[in-house]
Design an enzyme around this catalytic site. Structure first.
Site, mmCIF file in Angstrom:
data_model
loop_
_atom_site.group_PDB
_atom_site.id
_atom_site.type_symbol
_atom_site.label_atom_id
_atom_site.label_comp_id
_atom_site.label_asym_id
_atom_site.label_seq_id
_atom_site.Cartn_x
_atom_site.Cartn_y
_atom_site.Cartn_z
ATOM 1 C CG ASP A 23 -4.080 118.965 0.216
ATOM 2 O OD1 ASP A 23 -3.934 119.355 1.395
ATOM 3 O OD2 ASP A 23 -4.842 119.538 -0.594
ATOM 4 C CB SER A 24 -0.082 119.482 4.507
ATOM 5 O OG SER A 24 -0.424 118.293 5.182
ATOM 6 C CD GLU A 55 -8.392 122.553 0.977
ATOM 7 O OE1 GLU A 55 -8.458 123.595 0.282
ATOM 8 O OE2 GLU A 55 -7.323 122.116 1.436
ATOM 9 C CG ASP A 74 -6.597 116.386 2.187
ATOM 10 O OD1 ASP A 74 -7.823 116.586 2.262
ATOM 11 O OD2 ASP A 74 -5.748 117.195 2.614
ATOM 12 C CE LYS A 107 -8.457 117.546 5.201
ATOM 13 N NZ LYS A 107 -8.351 118.697 4.286
ATOM 14 C CD GLU A 160 -6.048 125.110 7.295
ATOM 15 O OE1 GLU A 160 -6.487 124.128 6.685
ATOM 16 O OE2 GLU A 160 -4.892 125.557 7.129
HETATM 17 O O1 KIV Z 1 -3.528 118.709 4.304
HETATM 18 C C1 KIV Z 1 -3.594 118.895 5.533
HETATM 19 O O2 KIV Z 1 -2.652 118.672 6.287
HETATM 20 C C2 KIV Z 1 -4.849 119.408 6.060
HETATM 21 C C3 KIV Z 1 -4.898 119.763 7.510
HETATM 22 C C4 KIV Z 1 -4.279 121.076 7.726
HETATM 23 C C5 KIV Z 1 -6.284 119.699 8.043
HETATM 24 O O3 KIV Z 1 -5.789 119.552 5.333
#
Ligand code: KIV
Length: 269
Positions: free
Chosen positions: A42-43, A112, A81, A110, A176
């Site tokens: 989600d970056s 969080e 994500d 994934k 992280e």
């Molecule tokens: O969204 C992302 O890029 C991440 C990584 C930093 C692990 O969650």
């Protein structure tokens, strides 16, 4: 690459390489380079869409970019994500959204750490969807982007969160921005592989954000991310040369133009 093969890598003491990707050409190149896991992170919000927080992306954007990545990856495991709104409301919705990512070609999702993370993780795992956990700095909810777990109490909380998520069925865990000592301790304690980003070299694998690695990002470069290339100035230089060539009539030259046979041109006059 399968979830089972990722688990085997920890057993065999082989490092796991994860890299983010958000589009087709980068996914092709990451796969060709032999990375084990491609994360559609989600970056995306920060490095591709120019938003200030990862909380600003939703399922529509994640699905759109995931589809492009899936078209480019032949070998790597693809992890999608789950954006904030997609799983932090209730477990039932979380399962539905995780399934949507799987339906477009992800092999795992994934999420969080947050307060109800254990129940939500368990629900998604029980629905048959492999889950990668993410503890330490969790950008979706962190009030500040800084190193987590510097004192023993804070470190204990992160260690406990990782333990609970592993117990609820996660197949791997992103750590992280935590001190190396915390990364090493969690890596020793968990049977599942840890994948660090700013968590030290003792983790079972590492992940970097693609735009940081390539020097494509104008965002603040965290201490833990390594720039393997400084592409942005090279790209700007190429764009400038193109602009000048157009403005000064050098592009397109003959090599980049088409011609009619002269007899056909004559018929036009
Ligand atoms: O969204 C992302 O890029 C991440 C990584 C930093 C692990 O969650």
């Amino acid at each position: 690459m399968t979830v089972q093969e990722i688990l085997k890598k920890k057993e065999n003491n082989q490092k796991i390489v994860m890299l983010t990707a958000y589009d087709y050409p980068m996914a092709c190149m990451a796969d060709e380079a032999g990375v084990d896991i491609v994360l559609v992170g989600d970056s995306l919000a920060n490095v591709v869409l120019g938003l200030s927080s990862t909380r600003e992306v939703g399922m529509a954007e994640m699905l759109h970019h995931t589809k492009a990545v899936v078209r480019g990856v032949k070998n790597a495991l693809i992890v999608g994500d789950l954006p904030f709104d997609a799983y932090q409301t209730n477990p039932k919705e979380a399962i539905g959204n995780a399934r949507q990512l799987m339906d477009v070609g992800c092999h795992a999702v994934k999420l969080e750490w947050f307060k109800q993370c254990p129940e939500t993780t368990q629900a998604i795992v029980r629905a048959g969807i492999p889950v990668m956990g993410h503890v330490g700095l969790t950008p979706q909810t962190a009030p500040e982007m800084k190193v987590q777990g510097r004192d023993a109490q804070a470190a204990q909380n992160i260690i406990a969160a990782a333990g609970v998520l592993a117990q609820k069925g996660c197949f791997s865990m992103v750590l992280e921005c935590v001190p190396r000592e915390v990364g090493a301790l969690i890596t020793r304690q968990l049977k599942i592989p840890t994948i660090g980003i700013g968590a030290g070299v003792d983790c079972n694998g590492q992940v970097l954000v693609l735009h940081d690695l390539l020097g494509l990002s104008s965002r603040f470069q965290p201490k833990f991310s390594k720039k393997y290339l400084d592409l942005a100035p090279l790209i700007v230089e190429a764009f400038k040369q193109y602009r000048k060539d157009v403005q000064e009539g050098r592009f397109p030259d003959d090599a980049h133009s088409f011609h009619m046979p002269p007899e056909e041109v004559n018929k036009l006059n």
